[in-house]
Design a protein around this motif. Structure first.
Motif, PDB file in Angstrom:
ATOM      1  N   LYS A  80       1.070  -1.281  -0.065  1.00 46.34           N
ATOM      2  CA  LYS A  80      -0.141   0.096   0.023  1.00 46.34           C
ATOM      3  C   LYS A  80       0.928   1.013  -0.071  1.00 46.34           C
ATOM      4  O   LYS A  80       1.563   1.319   1.041  1.00 46.34           O
ATOM      5  CB  LYS A  80      -0.903   0.032   1.194  1.00 46.34           C
ATOM      6  CG  LYS A  80      -2.023   1.333   1.307  1.00 46.34           C
ATOM      7  CD  LYS A  80      -2.515   1.144   2.538  1.00 46.34           C
ATOM      8  CE  LYS A  80      -3.582   2.371   2.906  1.00 46.34           C
ATOM      9  NZ  LYS A  80      -4.135   2.550   4.005  1.00 46.34           N
ATOM     10  N   ILE A  81       0.834   1.929  -1.160  1.00 38.04           N
ATOM     11  CA  ILE A  81       1.715   3.176  -1.314  1.00 38.04           C
ATOM     12  C   ILE A  81       0.781   4.176  -1.386  1.00 38.04           C
ATOM     13  O   ILE A  81      -0.044   4.461  -2.340  1.00 38.04           O
ATOM     14  CB  ILE A  81       2.721   2.734  -2.466  1.00 38.04           C
ATOM     15  CG1 ILE A  81       3.540   1.680  -2.416  1.00 38.04           C
ATOM     16  CG2 ILE A  81       3.537   4.067  -2.744  1.00 38.04           C
ATOM     17  CD1 ILE A  81       3.897   1.256  -3.775  1.00 38.04           C
ATOM     18  N   GLU A  82       1.345   5.191  -0.534  1.00 41.25           N
ATOM     19  CA  GLU A  82       0.615   6.630  -0.240  1.00 41.25           C
ATOM     20  C   GLU A  82       0.820   7.715  -1.101  1.00 41.25           C
ATOM     21  O   GLU A  82       2.308   7.909  -0.958  1.00 41.25           O
ATOM     22  CB  GLU A  82       0.162   6.843   1.075  1.00 41.25           C
ATOM     23  CG  GLU A  82      -0.557   5.631   1.654  1.00 41.25           C
ATOM     24  CD  GLU A  82      -0.964   5.953   3.163  1.00 41.25           C
ATOM     25  OE1 GLU A  82      -0.755   7.315   3.618  1.00 41.25           O
ATOM     26  OE2 GLU A  82      -1.680   5.176   3.863  1.00 41.25           O
ATOM     27  N   GLY A  83       0.128   8.420  -2.036  1.00 37.78           N
ATOM     28  CA  GLY A  83       0.560   9.665  -2.455  1.00 37.78           C
ATOM     29  C   GLY A  83       0.137  10.745  -1.829  1.00 37.78           C
ATOM     30  O   GLY A  83      -0.281  10.612  -0.345  1.00 37.78           O
ATOM     31  N   ASP A  84      -0.151  11.925  -2.395  1.00 38.67           N
ATOM     32  CA  ASP A  84      -0.933  12.862  -1.545  1.00 38.67           C
ATOM     33  C   ASP A  84      -2.231  12.785  -1.263  1.00 38.67           C
ATOM     34  O   ASP A  84      -2.835  13.182  -0.351  1.00 38.67           O
ATOM     35  CB  ASP A  84      -0.568  14.468  -2.051  1.00 38.67           C
ATOM     36  CG  ASP A  84       1.006  14.824  -2.223  1.00 38.67           C
ATOM     37  OD1 ASP A  84       1.632  14.526  -1.266  1.00 38.67           O
ATOM     38  OD2 ASP A  84       1.376  15.234  -3.280  1.00 38.67           O
ATOM     39  N   ARG A  85      -2.828  12.163  -2.338  1.00 38.61           N
ATOM     40  CA  ARG A  85      -4.509  11.930  -2.507  1.00 38.61           C
ATOM     41  C   ARG A  85      -4.780  10.573  -2.828  1.00 38.61           C
ATOM     42  O   ARG A  85      -5.394  10.099  -2.500  1.00 38.61           O
ATOM     43  CB  ARG A  85      -5.229  13.084  -3.394  1.00 38.61           C
ATOM     44  CG  ARG A  85      -5.346  14.247  -2.684  1.00 38.61           C
ATOM     45  CD  ARG A  85      -6.368  15.139  -3.532  1.00 38.61           C
ATOM     46  NE  ARG A  85      -6.254  16.445  -3.064  1.00 38.61           N
ATOM     47  CZ  ARG A  85      -5.528  17.690  -3.688  1.00 38.61           C
ATOM     48  NH1 ARG A  85      -4.714  17.233  -4.845  1.00 38.61           N
ATOM     49  NH2 ARG A  85      -5.419  18.620  -3.096  1.00 38.61           N
ATOM     50  N   GLU A  86      -3.857  10.276  -3.955  1.00 39.13           N
ATOM     51  CA  GLU A  86      -3.921   8.715  -4.486  1.00 39.13           C
ATOM     52  C   GLU A  86      -3.500   7.572  -3.531  1.00 39.13           C
ATOM     53  O   GLU A  86      -2.380   7.928  -2.605  1.00 39.13           O
ATOM     54  CB  GLU A  86      -3.300   8.764  -5.648  1.00 39.13           C
ATOM     55  CG  GLU A  86      -3.965   9.725  -6.702  1.00 39.13           C
ATOM     56  CD  GLU A  86      -5.196   9.343  -7.343  1.00 39.13           C
ATOM     57  OE1 GLU A  86      -5.416   8.071  -7.039  1.00 39.13           O
ATOM     58  OE2 GLU A  86      -5.960  10.240  -7.876  1.00 39.13           O
ATOM     59  N   VAL A  87      -3.865   6.498  -3.773  1.00 35.81           N
ATOM     60  CA  VAL A  87      -3.286   5.153  -2.982  1.00 35.81           C
ATOM     61  C   VAL A  87      -3.159   4.170  -4.020  1.00 35.81           C
ATOM     62  O   VAL A  87      -4.128   3.967  -4.894  1.00 35.81           O
ATOM     63  CB  VAL A  87      -4.005   4.676  -1.897  1.00 35.81           C
ATOM     64  CG1 VAL A  87      -3.512   3.554  -1.279  1.00 35.81           C
ATOM     65  CG2 VAL A  87      -4.339   5.802  -0.961  1.00 35.81           C
ATOM     66  N   LEU A  88      -1.952   3.360  -3.878  1.00 39.00           N
ATOM     67  CA  LEU A  88      -1.762   2.492  -5.105  1.00 39.00           C
ATOM     68  C   LEU A  88      -1.566   1.173  -4.180  1.00 39.00           C
ATOM     69  O   LEU A  88      -0.833   1.155  -3.136  1.00 39.00           O
ATOM     70  CB  LEU A  88      -0.278   2.704  -5.582  1.00 39.00           C
ATOM     71  CG  LEU A  88       0.269   1.611  -6.648  1.00 39.00           C
ATOM     72  CD1 LEU A  88      -0.573   1.816  -7.788  1.00 39.00           C
ATOM     73  CD2 LEU A  88       1.718   2.014  -6.994  1.00 39.00           C
ATOM     74  N   HIS A  89      -2.227   0.059  -4.588  1.00 36.54           N
ATOM     75  CA  HIS A  89      -1.921  -1.170  -3.925  1.00 36.54           C
ATOM     76  C   HIS A  89      -1.497  -2.240  -5.218  1.00 36.54           C
ATOM     77  O   HIS A  89      -2.016  -2.583  -6.245  1.00 36.54           O
ATOM     78  CB  HIS A  89      -3.520  -1.963  -3.583  1.00 36.54           C
ATOM     79  CG  HIS A  89      -3.976  -1.002  -2.363  1.00 36.54           C
ATOM     80  ND1 HIS A  89      -4.824   0.111  -2.628  1.00 36.54           N
ATOM     81  CD2 HIS A  89      -3.583  -1.082  -1.076  1.00 36.54           C
ATOM     82  CE1 HIS A  89      -5.130   0.526  -1.338  1.00 36.54           C
ATOM     83  NE2 HIS A  89      -4.622  -0.234  -0.477  1.00 36.54           N
ATOM     84  N   ILE A  90      -0.384  -2.823  -4.553  1.00 36.12           N
ATOM     85  CA  ILE A  90       0.422  -4.057  -5.553  1.00 36.12           C
ATOM     86  C   ILE A  90       0.475  -5.073  -4.838  1.00 36.12           C
ATOM     87  O   ILE A  90       0.988  -5.357  -3.760  1.00 36.12           O
ATOM     88  CB  ILE A  90       1.849  -3.371  -5.781  1.00 36.12           C
ATOM     89  CG1 ILE A  90       1.653  -1.960  -6.559  1.00 36.12           C
ATOM     90  CG2 ILE A  90       2.518  -4.182  -6.706  1.00 36.12           C
ATOM     91  CD1 ILE A  90       3.188  -1.238  -6.625  1.00 36.12           C
ATOM     92  N   PHE A  91       0.021  -6.100  -5.696  1.00 33.23           N
ATOM     93  CA  PHE A  91       0.130  -7.682  -5.188  1.00 33.23           C
ATOM     94  C   PHE A  91       1.351  -7.925  -5.338  1.00 33.23           C
ATOM     95  O   PHE A  91       1.878  -8.158  -6.405  1.00 33.23           O
ATOM     96  CB  PHE A  91      -0.881  -8.593  -5.855  1.00 33.23           C
ATOM     97  CG  PHE A  91      -0.890  -9.987  -5.421  1.00 33.23           C
ATOM     98  CD1 PHE A  91      -1.829 -10.309  -4.635  1.00 33.23           C
ATOM     99  CD2 PHE A  91      -0.172 -10.735  -5.856  1.00 33.23           C
ATOM    100  CE1 PHE A  91      -2.159 -11.571  -4.102  1.00 33.23           C
ATOM    101  CE2 PHE A  91      -0.105 -12.126  -5.372  1.00 33.23           C
ATOM    102  CZ  PHE A  91      -1.133 -12.411  -4.514  1.00 33.23           C
TER     103      PHE A  91
END
Length: 184
Positions: A80-91
């Motif tokens: 779970k990688i957090e940007g300023d507003r966006e969040v990215l989830h990588i398996f």
């Protein structure tokens, strides 16, 4: 702007051999523009969750992240990688599940019902795992080095042409607007 980034790095805050300063120094020297610190959720002390000072000193864009442990017929990992507003989830590291590809796809889809997956790794410790770079896995496929040691740094990364901001980078990954690179 052409950007080079690593999306899966561990520090001494969990099971890595490098502290935050060392990670930043190594990746800056390797010409990276952004990195994601993704220490394990169950090992991470709260004191290790702040990286903005390194952001300012190094010129690197440093994403704060976590390698989440999710139970789905065994323990699986999702960054779970957090940007300023966006969040990215990588398996993470599907090849390390030691299952047939069809079973891995089932696990990916089951996890996607629990967390909003955006991408799947096609590397294991930075080495390409072609069996997961297939259309049956419906997510963008990312190359990561999953670095725990200095020797693991810079084995695999992504590159993209986008604005140098956390949210722009995350949006480009979600759209699949990047390419995978490997250090041979």
């Amino acid at each position: 702007m052409l950007l080079k980034g690593a999306l899966h790095i561990h520090t001494t805050c969990s099971d890595g051999d490098m502290n935050m300063s060392e990670v930043v120094e190594i990746y800056a020297a390797l010409g990276f523009d952004f990195i994601a610190i993704t220490d394990h959720d169950f090992l991470l002390p709260r004191a290790c969750q702040e990286s903005t000072i390194y952001d300012q000193q190094s010129g690197l864009i440093i994403f704060q992240g976590l390698e989440l442990t999710i139970f789905e017929k065994g323990y699986l990992h999702v960054n779970k990688i957090e940007g300023d507003r966006e969040v990215l989830h990588i398996f993470n590291h599907p090849s390390e599940l030691d299952l047939p590809v069809e079973k891995v796809i089932q696990r990916i889809e089951a996890v996607a019902r629990k967390v909003p997956l955006d991408a799947v790794e096609v590397t294991s410790k930075g080495f390409y795992t072609a069996e997961y770079d297939i259309s049956e896995i419906r997510y963008p496929k990312v190359a990561t080095d999953d670095a725990h040691t200095r020797q693991g740094c810079g084995r695999a990364w992504i590159e993209m042409d986008c604005k140098a901001s956390k949210d722009s980078i995350i949006r480009a990954i979600k759209r699949g607007n990047f390419w995978n690179c490997f250090n041979t």
